[in-house]
Design an enzyme around this catalytic site. Structure first.
Site, mmCIF file in Angstrom:
data_model
loop_
_atom_site.group_PDB
_atom_site.id
_atom_site.type_symbol
_atom_site.label_atom_id
_atom_site.label_comp_id
_atom_site.label_asym_id
_atom_site.label_seq_id
_atom_site.Cartn_x
_atom_site.Cartn_y
_atom_site.Cartn_z
ATOM 1 N N HIS A 178 0.832 -1.210 0.000
ATOM 2 C CA HIS A 178 0.000 0.000 0.000
ATOM 3 C C HIS A 178 0.868 1.263 0.000
ATOM 4 C CE1 HIS A 178 -3.443 -2.408 2.088
ATOM 5 N NE2 HIS A 178 -3.570 -2.467 0.774
ATOM 6 N N ARG A 239 -7.873 -11.889 5.645
ATOM 7 C CA ARG A 239 -6.537 -12.263 6.125
ATOM 8 C C ARG A 239 -6.482 -12.153 7.641
ATOM 9 N NH1 ARG A 239 -4.266 -8.173 2.056
ATOM 10 N NH2 ARG A 239 -4.231 -9.303 0.077
ATOM 11 N N ASP A 280 -17.355 -7.955 4.281
ATOM 12 C CA ASP A 280 -17.789 -6.592 3.989
ATOM 13 C C ASP A 280 -18.127 -5.917 5.318
ATOM 14 O OD1 ASP A 280 -19.337 -4.266 3.387
ATOM 15 O OD2 ASP A 280 -19.800 -5.086 1.411
ATOM 16 N N GLY A 328 -11.347 2.447 1.811
ATOM 17 C CA GLY A 328 -12.804 2.363 1.840
ATOM 18 C C GLY A 328 -13.399 2.453 3.234
ATOM 19 N N GLU A 331 -12.107 5.927 5.137
ATOM 20 C CA GLU A 331 -12.737 7.157 4.656
ATOM 21 C C GLU A 331 -14.219 7.239 5.005
ATOM 22 O OE1 GLU A 331 -12.013 7.658 0.442
ATOM 23 O OE2 GLU A 331 -9.984 6.839 0.678
ATOM 24 N N GLU A 383 -4.789 6.352 -5.593
ATOM 25 C CA GLU A 383 -3.566 5.694 -6.024
ATOM 26 C C GLU A 383 -3.304 5.859 -7.511
ATOM 27 O OE1 GLU A 383 -2.870 1.761 -3.639
ATOM 28 O OE2 GLU A 383 -5.033 2.140 -3.664
#
Length: 400
Positions: A178, A239, A280, A328, A331, A383
């Site tokens: 990242h 993960r 999610d 996501g 923010e 990005e």
């Protein structure tokens, strides 16, 4: 000047086209289901035009051809010959690449040699590079590496306590990921604060399905939560993040799981999904508020692990000017930002403005009270624009 940014996955190509004189997006889109019976391409322009196409997409070459057709149909690009450069996201640059790099055959060969470090990502990134090089050979092309920003991490932070020959002979060390996002939001935060990045200490939190933290000292990454692979660190969508490595041996002995099964377990079946069945965060939050026991536990663990890293990086930096949330989740979820920051008032003097934090804005903003000792910022990441910026810098000779 027009720069095309490509992010090639194993079965997809995410793309963005930028006019660099104005730093504006002209179009963005996605080619997906490459290699499947029915492929899908979609493009959206800055003016709001949307184009979609359903057709078989045999390989990345066919995917790039479809992308070119969509760009031409939208009117934003007549052909690849109109481009001034193409920037490629490459996940792993190992120790070979500390900066974005103009692509030639030796660079391609080196990226190929790094495939063992990122077997799921670098082959797909290479497929995009080689296809674009074949279709637009006259256009300068630049590789921008997720790992490059973290190459400033000191040895004490990147070495693992393993026999040193594993590092010397097999490149076993922390690389971090990242990096493009962490660097972009750090620059944006510095501009918002009104100080040069080189004068600031920041903790940046990229929180999405994949999540990582970064300690930035005077503009340089000095530690980050992801390790040799993106598995280490924070709890993520699927993960596990940090755990006792002996758990792997225990499960292998108790359940008879082989290496591939264990790999799938910790990378694809763990994290939030493993704890409560959903990765999610919006679903997990709704279920937790509805009384689901394991969804609440999953959120508690997610927030706790992030808070622990913030504390650790505050100790590493000594002084923290701002904590920055992006990605996501970072923010858009005021609920989780506030759960993460609980307890940081006493330890770090961070005071969240609960009212401002719940404003649903798309721009950079501060969400701390005036008396807070540390600034708390929400910075949308971009990005693709950062890759375009770095690509332009290399082409113009500013980052060589």
């Amino acid at each position: 000047m027009k720069i095309l940014v490509l992010n090639s996955g194993s079965s997809s190509i995410k793309f963005g086209l930028f006019e660099m004189d104005s730093r504006q997006s002209l179009a963005s889109g996605l080619i997906e289901q490459i290699g499947e019976a029915s492929g899908h391409g979609k493009l959206s322009t800055a003016e709001g035009e949307a184009i979609e196409r359903q057709q078989p997409i045999a390989d990345h070459q066919a995917g790039l051809t479809l992308m070119a057709e969509l760009l031409q149909q939208s009117g934003v690009l007549s052909s690849f010959h109109e481009l001034d450069g193409i920037g490629h996201r490459v996940v792993h640059g190992g120790e070979a690449f500390r900066l974005p790099t103009l692509i030639d055959q030796p660079v391609i060969d080196t990226i190929r040699q790094l495939i063992p470090l990122a077997p799921l990502h670098n082959p797909a990134n290479l497929a995009g590079i080689e296809t674009a090089m074949a279709q637009a050979a006259e256009v300068p092309q630049v590789a921008v590496f997720d790992t490059a920003f973290h190459q400033t991490i000191p040895e004490k932070a990147y070495l693992y306590a393993l026999p040193h020959e594993f590092y010397e002979q097999h490149q076993v060390r922390r690389y971090g990921f990242h990096g493009t996002s962490h660097y972009y939001v750090a620059k944006q935060a510095a501009a918002f604060i009104g100080k040069p990045l080189e004068q600031l200490n920041l903790i940046t939190m990229h929180l999405g399905n994949g999540a990582s933290a970064c300690a930035i000292e005077k503009g340089q990454s000095v530690d980050t939560s992801m390790g040799m692979t993106p598995l280490e660190g924070l709890v993520m969508g699927t993960r596990s993040g940090d755990m006792d490595p002996a758990i792997i041996f225990y499960l292998a002995r108790q359940l008879g799981l082989d290496i591939d099964q264990l790999d799938a377990l910790v990378n694809k079946q763990s994290g939030l999904k493993g704890l409560c069945g959903a990765n999610d965060v919006r679903t997990v939050i709704a279920d937790a508020k509805g009384g689901d026991y394991w969804s609440e536990k999953a959120l508690s663990l997610f927030a706790y692990r992030i808070r622990k890293y913030i504390g650790a990086y505050a100790a590493v930096l000594g002084h923290v000017d701002a904590i920055v949330f992006t990605g996501g989740i970072g923010e858009h979820s005021a609920y989780l930002r506030e759960r993460i920051c609980v307890g940081l008032a006493e330890s770090l003097g961070l005071l969240v403005d609960m009212e401002k934090d719940n404003w649903d804005q798309q721009s950079i903003r501060s969400v701390h009270l005036p008396e807070s000792k540390i600034q708390l910022l929400v910075v949308p990441t971009y990005e693709e624009l950062e890759i375009a910026e770095q690509t332009l810098g290399v082409i113009q000779g500013q980052l060589l």
